[in-house]
Design an enzyme around this catalytic site. Structure first.
Site, PDB file in Angstrom:
ATOM      1  N   CYS A 108       0.884  -1.163   0.027  1.00 17.96           N
ATOM      2  CA  CYS A 108      -0.022  -0.003   0.051  1.00 17.96           C
ATOM      3  C   CYS A 108       0.750   1.265   0.163  1.00 17.96           C
ATOM      4  O   CYS A 108       0.447   2.252  -0.467  1.00 17.96           O
ATOM      5  CB  CYS A 108      -0.820  -0.018   1.016  1.00 17.96           C
ATOM      6  SG  CYS A 108      -0.202  -0.126   2.669  1.00 17.96           S
ATOM      7  N   HIS A 157      -2.918   0.988   6.988  1.00 21.24           N
ATOM      8  CA  HIS A 157      -2.851   1.075   5.384  1.00 21.24           C
ATOM      9  C   HIS A 157      -2.679   2.498   4.865  1.00 21.24           C
ATOM     10  O   HIS A 157      -3.283   3.282   5.655  1.00 21.24           O
ATOM     11  CB  HIS A 157      -4.513   0.643   4.923  1.00 21.24           C
ATOM     12  CG  HIS A 157      -4.565   0.596   3.451  1.00 21.24           C
ATOM     13  ND1 HIS A 157      -4.067  -0.258   2.777  1.00 21.24           N
ATOM     14  CD2 HIS A 157      -5.795   1.363   2.654  1.00 21.24           C
ATOM     15  CE1 HIS A 157      -4.320  -0.045   1.460  1.00 21.24           C
ATOM     16  NE2 HIS A 157      -5.439   0.818   1.293  1.00 21.24           N
ATOM     17  N   ASP A 168      -7.387   4.738  -3.280  1.00 19.01           N
ATOM     18  CA  ASP A 168      -7.120   3.616  -2.510  1.00 19.01           C
ATOM     19  C   ASP A 168      -7.096   2.318  -3.533  1.00 19.01           C
ATOM     20  O   ASP A 168      -8.083   1.799  -3.712  1.00 19.01           O
ATOM     21  CB  ASP A 168      -8.132   3.391  -1.313  1.00 19.01           C
ATOM     22  CG  ASP A 168      -7.965   2.135  -0.509  1.00 19.01           C
ATOM     23  OD1 ASP A 168      -7.140   1.523  -0.702  1.00 19.01           O
ATOM     24  OD2 ASP A 168      -8.630   2.249   0.757  1.00 19.01           O
TER      25      ASP A 168
END
Length: 236
Positions: A100, A171, A186
């Site tokens: 991420c 995240h 995202d």
């Protein structure tokens, strides 16, 4: 503080990238951003005074937050409202676990290529030219199979101050302004999330409002971190 999440496809996993501007700068500069043009900096708080301390102009905002039952439920609700991804927004899915941080940085750089100059022939120069016409899933597969990026990520992931571990529950996402609109990018979601009107000059403040709302939903957590990607302005 390291960043991570589960592998969406249950497949390849990398070590998480630390939410550390120094680590991210070496990573970005090594791949093709110009050290004299762009840098990551800490955002120490979301009130107006602390936001004013962040070097301007801000090109993108990275936000680290904890993955909780509530955040997962909201993500699933957003998934049920899938929207077409605008071709003007550089967006990719994430299929590699713990990637991420890198995906967030790729989202940041991918949406400012018209505002900065990548080093000619660099990794980023080749990467964004190669993936320009791909859809979000094709970009994800390209990254998953890209050995050069995997090595660069691994080097950066082991350069931080915290011990690298695959087991983390946070995240990283990115906020960028594209065509006068604030987008949340995202890789665990199917498309960019629009948060309404924005501008390059108000990007940081606009992103801060969204981030504050997300933090308020998790009042018991301290696992938050905000980093701005700022453009260096040469002195007179």
């Amino acid at each position: 503080m390291a960043t991570a999440d589960e592998s969406p496809s249950g497949g390849k996993r990398w070590l998480p990238l630390e939410a550390n501007p120094d680590v991210m700068n070496q990573f970005l500069w090594g791949l093709g951003l110009r050290e004299d043009e762009v840098e990551c900096v800490d955002v120490f708080g979301l009130d107006d005074e602390l936001l004013e301390m962040v070097p301007k102009p801000v090109l993108a905002v990275l936000f680290l937050y904890p993955i909780t039952a509530q955040s997962e439920e909201e993500r699933k609700q957003q998934e049920s409202l899938k929207k077409e991804c605008s071709s003007k927004v550089y967006f990719m899915k994430q299929t590699v676990g713990n990637a991420c941080g890198t995906v967030g940085l790729l989202h940041a750089v991918g949406n400012i290529t018209s505002e900065i100059k990548l080093v000619e022939g660099s990794y980023f120069d080749k990467y964004f030219k190669s993936t320009a016409n791909m859809d979000p899933y094709q970009r994800a597969v390209f990254l998953e199979n890209d050995r050069d990026m995997e090595v660069a990520h691994s080097v950066a992931a082991t350069a931080g101050e915290t011990e690298a571990s695959e087991i983390v529950d946070t995240h990283f996402i990115c906020f960028a302004c594209v065509d006068g609109e604030l987008f949340e990018l995202d890789g665990r979601k199917s498309s960019p999330i629009s948060h309404g009107p924005s501008s390059p000059s108000s990007l940081l403040q606009d992103a801060a409002k969204v981030i504050q709302e997300m933090i308020q939903k998790n009042p018991d957590s301290l696992n938050f971190n905000v980093i701005a990607l700022s453009k260096k302005v040469s002195g007179i």
